[in-house]
Enzyme design. Structure first.
Site, mmCIF file in Angstrom:
data_model
loop_
_atom_site.group_PDB
_atom_site.id
_atom_site.type_symbol
_atom_site.label_atom_id
_atom_site.label_comp_id
_atom_site.label_asym_id
_atom_site.label_seq_id
_atom_site.Cartn_x
_atom_site.Cartn_y
_atom_site.Cartn_z
ATOM 1 N N ALA A 8 2.895 2.217 -10.682
ATOM 2 C CA ALA A 8 2.178 2.052 -9.289
ATOM 3 C C ALA A 8 0.929 1.145 -9.690
ATOM 4 O O ALA A 8 -0.045 1.824 -9.640
ATOM 5 C CB ALA A 8 2.026 3.104 -8.283
ATOM 6 N N GLY B 114 -7.454 3.806 -6.025
ATOM 7 C CA GLY B 114 -6.406 4.400 -6.514
ATOM 8 C C GLY B 114 -4.951 4.609 -5.704
ATOM 9 O O GLY B 114 -5.182 4.018 -4.621
ATOM 10 N N ASN B 115 -4.078 5.212 -5.925
ATOM 11 C CA ASN B 115 -3.074 5.265 -4.953
ATOM 12 C C ASN B 115 -2.155 6.700 -5.328
ATOM 13 O O ASN B 115 -2.632 7.185 -6.269
ATOM 14 C CB ASN B 115 -1.668 4.192 -5.169
ATOM 15 C CG ASN B 115 -1.409 4.098 -6.474
ATOM 16 O OD1 ASN B 115 -0.606 4.810 -7.226
ATOM 17 N ND2 ASN B 115 -1.541 2.932 -7.403
ATOM 18 N N HIS B 116 -1.374 7.027 -4.444
ATOM 19 C CA HIS B 116 -0.676 8.309 -4.639
ATOM 20 C C HIS B 116 0.410 8.505 -5.479
ATOM 21 O O HIS B 116 0.975 9.627 -5.436
ATOM 22 C CB HIS B 116 -0.138 8.818 -3.102
ATOM 23 C CG HIS B 116 -1.064 8.808 -1.996
ATOM 24 N ND1 HIS B 116 -2.126 9.759 -2.027
ATOM 25 C CD2 HIS B 116 -1.459 8.168 -0.814
ATOM 26 C CE1 HIS B 116 -2.916 9.884 -1.259
ATOM 27 N NE2 HIS B 116 -2.551 8.825 -0.367
#
Ligand code: CTP
Length: 397
Positions: free
Chosen positions: A275, A207-209
């Protein structure tokens, strides 16, 4: 605010004394004001003062003990153009968030169909207590607008957040609210927001932030201006409910593409702020990967480009906005993406400034149009930025 009908709900906090000034300011703006007071608020300011200043009878009980006349909370809830509850105590806040209707004010809130605004005011520890925070979040998710409490000296002698927004600011914000026209009425927006999570096995993902804050702030602003919005959102903690909003929750980029394919041809605008993970594991293991080997190799393959798909399938009547996050040659790279993805506008995020990007409430962006016009915005709150972005979008209809 000439002729606007404003219903004021007053609850029992020390800031209730400021409501006399608030009513004066609203009357100066030529608004019509009616007030409901909880019985606790009558200890802080006299109903006679409120009735005199508002030039209307004050409503306190469900029925008048002297003449037995019943106050119809449903009619009262349907009367105003706007319902402001100020000051809002932790107690009444808890009641509103949980649907209690044990007094005229809370019952009227449940009957109200107009936009509702709250101005909480309480001591700082009460204000930051998780229960209070949760109750405010709940009301926001129901579409209630909040004037967050401000910093300063509190009646308890403590210094911190908890003061009611000053009457002058409340009036300014309310008049701004009435000035916002429904300029996006009839426009349908497809918005993507938040991260995507790409499965590795049943319990792990890449995943990402991204928190989705920027995309959700844009959605809020679009709705305020009368647009209809379909939001395709990756996992976030933000809740947003509104009759003009349809939220479709997804997890992976593939799922996002599937939903975008369903809705894009129906929309006039696309704002793709998600994102999206560029890569996903080639194989998603059916069982949890056990830690047997010293090292494992995870092969990643490219995800579909959701924005790229929308650009390829865009008609001349559609306006498409993408986001870019660049660390070097920002303007050139972002400009290249406009062409590569067939965009009308790109919003370039800067990570260079303190306070900008993932997880922050503030952001610093540069807008670049297909015609190569460049607009740079200074660091500001994501909510303020959303206003600026949506203002620019509403000029493109
Ligand atoms: N985007 C998308 N689907 C993807 C990747 C990105 O829809 N699989 C969208 C994002 O929502 C954003 C824009 O494309 O609006 C970002 O463009 P992208 O080319 O992915 O930017 P980067 O990830 O920064 O790409 P690069 O690594 O090529 O710079």
């Amino acid at each position: 605010m000439k002729g606007k009908k404003i219903l004021l709900g007053i609850t029992g906090g020390i800031a209730a004394y400021k409501i006399a000034f608030l009513i004066r300011l609203l009357k100066k703006e030529e608004a019509e004001v009616k007030c409901i007071m909880t019985s606790a608020s009558c200890d802080f300011i006299s109903p006679l003062t409120i009735a005199t200043l508002s030039e209307n009878p004050v409503f306190i009980d469900f029925w008048n003990h002297k003449d037995g006349v019943w106050t119809n909370h449903v009619d009262l809830g349907l009367w105003p153009d706007l319902f402001l509850i100020a000051p809002l105590t932790a107690n009444t806040l808890a009641k509103l968030a949980n649907g209690y209707c044990d007094n005229l004010l809370t019952a009227t809130y449940l009957s109200a169909k107009c936009p509702v605004f709250i101005a909480p005011a309480m001591d700082l520890d009460m204000y930051i207590h998780p229960t209070t925070v949760q109750n405010i979040t709940t009301l926001v998710s129901y579409g209630v607008n909040v004037f967050p409490a401000e910093d300063g000296f509190l009646a308890s002698g403590l210094l911190g957040k908890g003061r009611m927004t000053e009457p002058e600011d409340l009036v300014l914000r309310l008049s701004e609210f009435f000035q916002v026209k429904n300029e996006l009425k009839g426009q349908k927006f497809l918005v993507t927001a938040g991260p995507t999570y790409e499965h590795i096995d049943p319990v792990r993902f890449i995943g990402n932030h991204s928190t989705g804050k920027m995309g959700y702030a844009i959605v809020e602003e679009l709705i305020k201006r009368g647009a209809e919005v379909i939001l395709v959102s990756g996992p976030t903690n933000i809740k947003l409910n509104h009759p003009s909003l349809k939220t479709v929750k997804i997890t992976t980029a593939d799922e996002m593409l599937l939903e975008v394919k369903k809705y894009w041809s129906d929309c006039t605008f696309g704002v793709f702020s998600a994102a999206v993970a560029d890569y996903k594991p080639e194989v998603v293991e059916e069982q949890k990967i056990k830690k047997k080997e010293e090292e494992i190799v995870l092969k990643l393959v490219k995800n579909p480009d959701v924005l790229g798909w929308a650009g390829k399938n865009k008609t001349t009547k559609q306006f498409l906005v993408g986001f870019a996050l660049e660390t070097n040659d920002a303007i050139q790279n972002a400009t290249r993406k406009i062409e590569a993805k067939n965009l009308d506008l790109i919003i370039l995020n800067s990570l260079e400034n303190e306070g900008a990007g993932f997880g922050y409430d503030t952001n610093r962006v540069t807008l670049i149009s297909k015609q190569n016009q460049v607009v740079e915005f200074p660091l500001k709150s994501k909510k303020e930025l959303a206003k600026d972005i949506v203002k620019i979008l509403s000029l493109q209809k």
